[in-house]
Design a protein around this motif. Structure first.
Motif, PDB file in Angstrom:
ATOM      1  N   PHE A 131      14.504  13.160 -11.513  1.00  0.00           N
ATOM      2  CA  PHE A 131      13.630  12.122 -12.052  1.00  0.00           C
ATOM      3  C   PHE A 131      13.815  10.858 -11.221  1.00  0.00           C
ATOM      4  O   PHE A 131      14.945  10.431 -10.963  1.00  0.00           O
ATOM      5  CB  PHE A 131      13.974  11.835 -13.515  1.00  0.00           C
ATOM      6  CG  PHE A 131      13.783  13.021 -14.419  1.00  0.00           C
ATOM      7  CD1 PHE A 131      12.511  13.522 -14.662  1.00  0.00           C
ATOM      8  CD2 PHE A 131      14.875  13.647 -15.016  1.00  0.00           C
ATOM      9  CE1 PHE A 131      12.328  14.629 -15.499  1.00  0.00           C
ATOM     10  CE2 PHE A 131      14.699  14.748 -15.847  1.00  0.00           C
ATOM     11  CZ  PHE A 131      13.421  15.239 -16.084  1.00  0.00           C
ATOM     12  N   MET A 132      12.672  10.250 -10.834  1.00  0.00           N
ATOM     13  CA  MET A 132      12.732   9.109  -9.918  1.00  0.00           C
ATOM     14  C   MET A 132      12.887   7.792 -10.679  1.00  0.00           C
ATOM     15  O   MET A 132      11.945   7.310 -11.301  1.00  0.00           O
ATOM     16  CB  MET A 132      11.439   9.023  -9.094  1.00  0.00           C
ATOM     17  CG  MET A 132      11.221  10.137  -8.102  1.00  0.00           C
ATOM     18  SD  MET A 132      12.490  10.272  -6.829  1.00  0.00           S
ATOM     19  CE  MET A 132      12.645   8.597  -6.342  1.00  0.00           C
ATOM     20  N   PHE A 133      14.078   7.223 -10.579  1.00  0.00           N
ATOM     21  CA  PHE A 133      14.305   5.877 -11.099  1.00  0.00           C
ATOM     22  C   PHE A 133      14.236   4.838  -9.979  1.00  0.00           C
ATOM     23  O   PHE A 133      14.286   3.646 -10.229  1.00  0.00           O
ATOM     24  CB  PHE A 133      15.660   5.798 -11.815  1.00  0.00           C
ATOM     25  CG  PHE A 133      15.730   6.609 -13.086  1.00  0.00           C
ATOM     26  CD1 PHE A 133      14.800   6.416 -14.104  1.00  0.00           C
ATOM     27  CD2 PHE A 133      16.716   7.558 -13.276  1.00  0.00           C
ATOM     28  CE1 PHE A 133      14.855   7.154 -15.288  1.00  0.00           C
ATOM     29  CE2 PHE A 133      16.788   8.300 -14.451  1.00  0.00           C
ATOM     30  CZ  PHE A 133      15.858   8.094 -15.456  1.00  0.00           C
ATOM     31  N   ALA A 134      14.141   5.333  -8.740  1.00  0.00           N
ATOM     32  CA  ALA A 134      13.947   4.430  -7.596  1.00  0.00           C
ATOM     33  C   ALA A 134      12.463   4.061  -7.517  1.00  0.00           C
ATOM     34  O   ALA A 134      11.615   4.717  -8.121  1.00  0.00           O
ATOM     35  CB  ALA A 134      14.368   5.127  -6.309  1.00  0.00           C
ATOM     36  N   ARG A 135      12.164   3.021  -6.740  1.00  0.00           N
ATOM     37  CA  ARG A 135      10.757   2.650  -6.529  1.00  0.00           C
ATOM     38  C   ARG A 135      10.050   3.814  -5.827  1.00  0.00           C
ATOM     39  O   ARG A 135      10.490   4.261  -4.753  1.00  0.00           O
ATOM     40  CB  ARG A 135      10.701   1.405  -5.647  1.00  0.00           C
ATOM     41  CG  ARG A 135       9.296   0.901  -5.434  1.00  0.00           C
ATOM     42  CD  ARG A 135       9.313  -0.124  -4.320  1.00  0.00           C
ATOM     43  NE  ARG A 135      10.022  -1.332  -4.726  1.00  0.00           N
ATOM     44  CZ  ARG A 135       9.415  -2.469  -5.051  1.00  0.00           C
ATOM     45  NH1 ARG A 135       8.112  -2.546  -5.010  1.00  0.00           N
ATOM     46  NH2 ARG A 135      10.111  -3.517  -5.395  1.00  0.00           N
ATOM     47  N   SER A 136       8.980   4.280  -6.417  1.00  0.00           N
ATOM     48  CA  SER A 136       8.310   5.479  -5.888  1.00  0.00           C
ATOM     49  C   SER A 136       7.011   5.702  -6.642  1.00  0.00           C
ATOM     50  O   SER A 136       6.897   5.315  -7.812  1.00  0.00           O
ATOM     51  CB  SER A 136       9.234   6.692  -6.115  1.00  0.00           C
ATOM     52  OG  SER A 136       8.540   7.906  -5.955  1.00  0.00           O
ATOM     53  N   PRO A 137       6.047   6.395  -6.024  1.00  0.00           N
ATOM     54  CA  PRO A 137       4.853   6.801  -6.779  1.00  0.00           C
ATOM     55  C   PRO A 137       5.205   7.777  -7.896  1.00  0.00           C
ATOM     56  O   PRO A 137       4.387   8.039  -8.761  1.00  0.00           O
ATOM     57  CB  PRO A 137       3.964   7.488  -5.732  1.00  0.00           C
ATOM     58  CG  PRO A 137       4.656   7.404  -4.431  1.00  0.00           C
ATOM     59  CD  PRO A 137       6.001   6.771  -4.609  1.00  0.00           C
ATOM     60  N   ARG A 138       6.439   8.308  -7.857  1.00  0.00           N
ATOM     61  CA  ARG A 138       6.866   9.282  -8.880  1.00  0.00           C
ATOM     62  C   ARG A 138       7.780   8.646  -9.916  1.00  0.00           C
ATOM     63  O   ARG A 138       8.464   9.344 -10.664  1.00  0.00           O
ATOM     64  CB  ARG A 138       7.613  10.423  -8.214  1.00  0.00           C
ATOM     65  CG  ARG A 138       6.745  11.218  -7.282  1.00  0.00           C
ATOM     66  CD  ARG A 138       7.404  11.496  -5.978  1.00  0.00           C
ATOM     67  NE  ARG A 138       6.468  12.134  -5.084  1.00  0.00           N
ATOM     68  CZ  ARG A 138       6.541  12.051  -3.757  1.00  0.00           C
ATOM     69  NH1 ARG A 138       7.506  11.353  -3.185  1.00  0.00           N
ATOM     70  NH2 ARG A 138       5.657  12.638  -3.012  1.00  0.00           N
ATOM     71  N   HIS A 139       7.819   7.320  -9.905  1.00  0.00           N
ATOM     72  CA  HIS A 139       8.748   6.636 -10.813  1.00  0.00           C
ATOM     73  C   HIS A 139       8.471   7.007 -12.272  1.00  0.00           C
ATOM     74  O   HIS A 139       7.317   7.151 -12.688  1.00  0.00           O
ATOM     75  CB  HIS A 139       8.620   5.115 -10.630  1.00  0.00           C
ATOM     76  CG  HIS A 139       9.536   4.353 -11.520  1.00  0.00           C
ATOM     77  ND1 HIS A 139       9.146   3.908 -12.772  1.00  0.00           N
ATOM     78  CD2 HIS A 139      10.830   3.994 -11.366  1.00  0.00           C
ATOM     79  CE1 HIS A 139      10.178   3.298 -13.346  1.00  0.00           C
ATOM     80  NE2 HIS A 139      11.198   3.327 -12.513  1.00  0.00           N
TER      81      HIS A 139
END
Ligand SMILES: O=C(O)c1ccccc1N[C@@H]1O[C@H](COP(=O)(O)O)[C@@H](O)[C@H]1O
Length: 202
Positions: free
Chosen positions: A27-35
């Motif tokens: 799971f993306m908790f970083a800045r990302s289009p998948r956040h």
């Protein structure tokens, strides 16, 4: 063959990954289009069996935020993609999380465990861009221990990538999407199948 799929955001994504019997879900908790936010992850976590490693992905975020998101969501692993150093890893290891260190492939490779990571992830120069790096170069200096190949993998190229580099596992995000940030259950299934087939044939 350890298979991790990353950047999942919906119930359908998670159900497809569980059905495909992947080993880890990121799971993306970083800045990302998948956040994704914490409440989404808490909801999705309820659908994931405890045998699947759940991983929060971060890049250069305050340690307190990482700890807090781990506690709130209950993910079992943390994947770090920034300039986090050994003290950061040491403090995170106190959470009991599996630590994954993401870095762009370069030579000489850092040794597995240099910062206290459990798993090394060898990635393309831009993580999450879906652009393969030249993992076909020979000899590719890989590393002993648990390491994941990532960077532009797809159901079509993962077989060649596994045969060329003999990784402990593989990790994918863009290659299982039909558009940026939107996963496709059929691609998740075909990626897992192709990765396993390549290992079985090796
Ligand atoms: O996906 C992202 O946007 C991202 C942002 C910040 C750090 C890591 C990110 N993704 C990771 O990149 C690799 C490979 O991705 P791809 O298959 O090439 O799209 C994977 O480990 C993702 O977790």
């Amino acid at each position: 063959m350890f298979i991790k799929v990353c950047g999942l955001r919906t119930e359908a994504d998670v159900d497809a990954a569980v059905e495909a019997e992947v080993d880890a879900i990121g799971f993306m908790f970083a800045r990302s289009p998948r956040h994704v936010d914490a409440s989404t992850v808490i909801r999705l976590m309820r659908r994931i069996p405890s045998t699947v490693l759940t991983v929060g992905v971060f890049r250069d975020q305050p340690l307190a935020d990482v700890r807090s998101l781990v506690n709130i969501t209950g993910v079992h692993g943390v994947q770090l993609h920034g300039k986090e150093g050994r003290p950061y890893y040491e403090q995170l290891s106190e959470t009991g999380c599996t630590l994954i260190r993401g870095l762009s492939y370069r030579e000489p490779l850092p040794r597995h465990g240099d910062l206290g990571e459990d798993i090394l992830l060898l990635d393309a120069p831009v993580p999450g861009a879906g652009v393969p790096w030249d993992w076909s170069r020979r000899p590719l200096r890989t590393t002993a221990g648990k390491w994941l190949l990532a960077g532009g993998l797809t159901p079509e190229n993962v077989g060649d990538a596994v045969r060329a580099t003999n990784p402990w596992g593989v990790d994918v995000s863009s290659g299982i999407e039909i558009s940026r940030g939107e996963k496709d259950p059929a691609l998740i299934a075909s990626f897992a199948k192709a990765a396993r087939a390549a290992r079985a044939a090796a």
